[in-house]
Enzyme design. Structure first.
Site, PDB file in Angstrom:
ATOM      1  N   ASP A 181       0.602  -1.275   0.078  1.00 25.38           N
ATOM      2  CA  ASP A 181      -0.247  -0.272  -0.218  1.00 25.38           C
ATOM      3  C   ASP A 181       0.594   1.171   0.186  1.00 25.38           C
ATOM      4  OD1 ASP A 181       0.604  -0.711   2.714  1.00 25.38           O
ATOM      5  OD2 ASP A 181      -1.127  -0.051   3.785  1.00 25.38           O
ATOM      6  N   GLY A 234      -1.728  -7.583  14.562  1.00 27.02           N
ATOM      7  CA  GLY A 234      -2.534  -7.460  13.387  1.00 27.02           C
ATOM      8  C   GLY A 234      -3.690  -7.354  12.517  1.00 27.02           C
ATOM      9  N   SER A 243      -6.173  -4.460  12.497  1.00 25.43           N
ATOM     10  CA  SER A 243      -6.008  -2.922  12.560  1.00 25.43           C
ATOM     11  C   SER A 243      -7.129  -2.538  13.390  1.00 25.43           C
ATOM     12  CB  SER A 243      -7.093  -3.204  11.285  1.00 25.43           C
ATOM     13  OG  SER A 243      -5.864  -3.130  10.155  1.00 25.43           O
ATOM     14  N   SER A 244      -6.564  -2.591  14.732  1.00 27.00           N
ATOM     15  CA  SER A 244      -7.603  -2.454  15.473  1.00 27.00           C
ATOM     16  C   SER A 244      -7.231  -0.879  16.326  1.00 27.00           C
ATOM     17  CB  SER A 244      -6.866  -3.120  17.418  1.00 27.00           C
ATOM     18  OG  SER A 244      -5.663  -2.703  17.261  1.00 27.00           O
ATOM     19  N   GLU A 258      -2.645   8.544  12.260  1.00 28.11           N
ATOM     20  CA  GLU A 258      -0.921   7.276  12.534  1.00 28.11           C
ATOM     21  C   GLU A 258       0.317   7.795  11.963  1.00 28.11           C
ATOM     22  OE1 GLU A 258      -0.782   3.105  13.698  1.00 28.11           O
ATOM     23  OE2 GLU A 258      -2.787   3.753  12.671  1.00 28.11           O
ATOM     24  N   ASP A 302      -5.616  -0.599   6.138  1.00 28.13           N
ATOM     25  CA  ASP A 302      -6.513  -0.426   7.088  1.00 28.13           C
ATOM     26  C   ASP A 302      -7.351   0.734   7.165  1.00 28.13           C
ATOM     27  OD1 ASP A 302      -3.819  -2.390   7.166  1.00 28.13           O
ATOM     28  OD2 ASP A 302      -3.427  -1.600   9.839  1.00 28.13           O
ATOM     29  N   TYR A 346       9.923  -1.362  10.773  1.00 29.88           N
ATOM     30  CA  TYR A 346       8.889  -0.946   9.759  1.00 29.88           C
ATOM     31  C   TYR A 346       8.841  -0.275   8.972  1.00 29.88           C
ATOM     32  CZ  TYR A 346       4.025  -0.376   7.399  1.00 29.88           C
ATOM     33  OH  TYR A 346       2.596   0.111   6.364  1.00 29.88           O
TER      34      TYR A 346
END
Length: 378
Positions: A29, A117, A119-120, A153, A165, A217
């Site tokens: 993405d 993993g 997407s909370s 984010e 997400d 990441y």
């Protein structure tokens, strides 16, 4: 505790946004590529009422403690910590985008597993942005809501994630997987009725917590950007699959070569899965799930022993396909199985975890569910 018990006023409405699993298309993405998520029945729900003083108070049923006060007048990255960093980030991103939002009392409840993993954080961001857009007549589209969540984010929380997400939480529909082109945001809702095919998609939460805001990441994203720059393209999305070997030959850094290889082959896998689903050949996507996991494990290096064990144990038990899902370094995997083999496969995974001395995994069935929405008054 109810909204009224917390804040002394009745809520003006209730909104909900789901978590998600990604069927295929991992770490593509933020490279302008293709993804294919589906929404889970697990969701974060918010009851909200407006305040006249500009203060936003947030409370979570799942986290002990009183409501957290957020002063929107002094809101800046780093001014709010803990779980409230996500709604604070949304408020900051709305303000940065020029949207006028007043005060609010918000009470959250959620059954999206945290750190799995699934997407909370995106569910929390999307439900907050949607509720405030409705209450304050901002008129935000689903894409705009998703971009607000991503901006929160990236710019407030400090996690360099793409938009997968948030778009999944905001835009998925019941009974479908979402094919999303993250460059132009073109969407296709692809029918994904596994029950009608005699299949199940299991989600295996390894219970290994991950965090996108850590350095690993960000390093993967930086490597992808370096690869695109070295190849002279705007993003790795622009490297054709048929020209991959020639592109790799132009890269001298072995780590960057592996990162580029994963992204280009993963984009191709999304297109192959799409074609198979369009043709009704659902079982044939299984090998592509296995292939995707191997690429994430070996070329992108974001798996972990527990995720690898899920895939290995599932394969040994006869699963059609399995792969890690989400950003990696822990979290969850998805496993495609024949419906009558779901229990046996789940037991095989649990037994493998017990034998390895790992914490028992949490296993449930992924049912493609609706995206974010306002709930009707009961």
């Amino acid at each position: 505790m109810t909204h009224e018990q917390l804040y002394g006023v009745a809520p003006e409405g209730t909104w909900t946004a789901p978590g998600r699993v990604n069927l295929i298309g991992e770490h593509t993405d933020y490279n302008d590529g293709f993804v294919m998520p589906l929404a889970l029945p697990h969701s974060t729900t918010a009851t909200v009422s407006r305040r006249a003083d500009g203060l936003v108070r947030v409370h979570s049923r799942e986290i002990a403690g009183p409501p957290v006060d957020i002063d929107t007048a002094t809101l800046a990255p780093g001014s709010v910590g803990g779980w409230a960093v996500y709604p604070a980030g949304v408020l900051w991103a709305l303000r940065e985008a020029g949207h006028e939002v007043g005060g609010a009392d918000i009470h959250y409840t959620s059954d999206v597993p945290v750190g799995a993993g699934l997407s909370s954080s995106a569910a929390l961001e999307v439900v907050t942005a949607l509720a405030l857009s409705d209450l304050y007549d901002l008129g935000l589209s689903r894409e705009e809501i998703s971009r607000i969540g991503q901006r929160a984010e990236n710019g407030y929380v400090g996690a360099p994630t793409g938009i997968l997400d948030q778009m999944a939480s905001a835009c998925c529909t019941e009974g479908h997987a979402l094919h999303l082109d993250t460059r132009d945001m073109a969407q296709r809702q692809i029918p994904f009725d596994l029950a009608a095919e005699g299949l199940r998609l299991l989600v295996v939460d390894t219970q290994v917590k991950h965090a996108h805001a850590d350095g690993a990441y960000g390093k993967r994203r930086a490597s992808c950007e370096a690869g695109a720059a070295a190849l002279g393209v705007p993003a790795l999305r622009d490297v054709p699959f048929g020209e991959l070997e020639a592109a790799l030959a132009r890269l001298s850094d072995e780590e960057i070569r592996r990162r580029v290889k994963h992204v280009v082959t993963e984009n191709h896998r999304v297109e192959r899965v799409t074609a198979l689903l369009d043709a009704g050949r659902v079982r044939e996507i299984g090998p592509l799930l296995f292939e995707g996991h191997a690429s994430l494990r070996d070329d992108f290096e974001v798996s972990c022993p527990e995720l690898d064990l899920v895939v290995e144990a599932s394969a040994a038990a006869g699963a059609l396909g399995a792969r890690m899902t989400g950003g990696g370094f822990g979290g969850s995997a998805v496993v495609l199985v024949e419906e009558d083999a779901a229990e046996v496969t789940g037991k095989a995974v649990s037994d493998a975890f017990a034998a390895a001395g790992h914490t028992a995994p949490r296993i449930f069935t992924a049912i493609p569910s609706p995206g974010a929405r306002r709930l009707p008054v009961r």
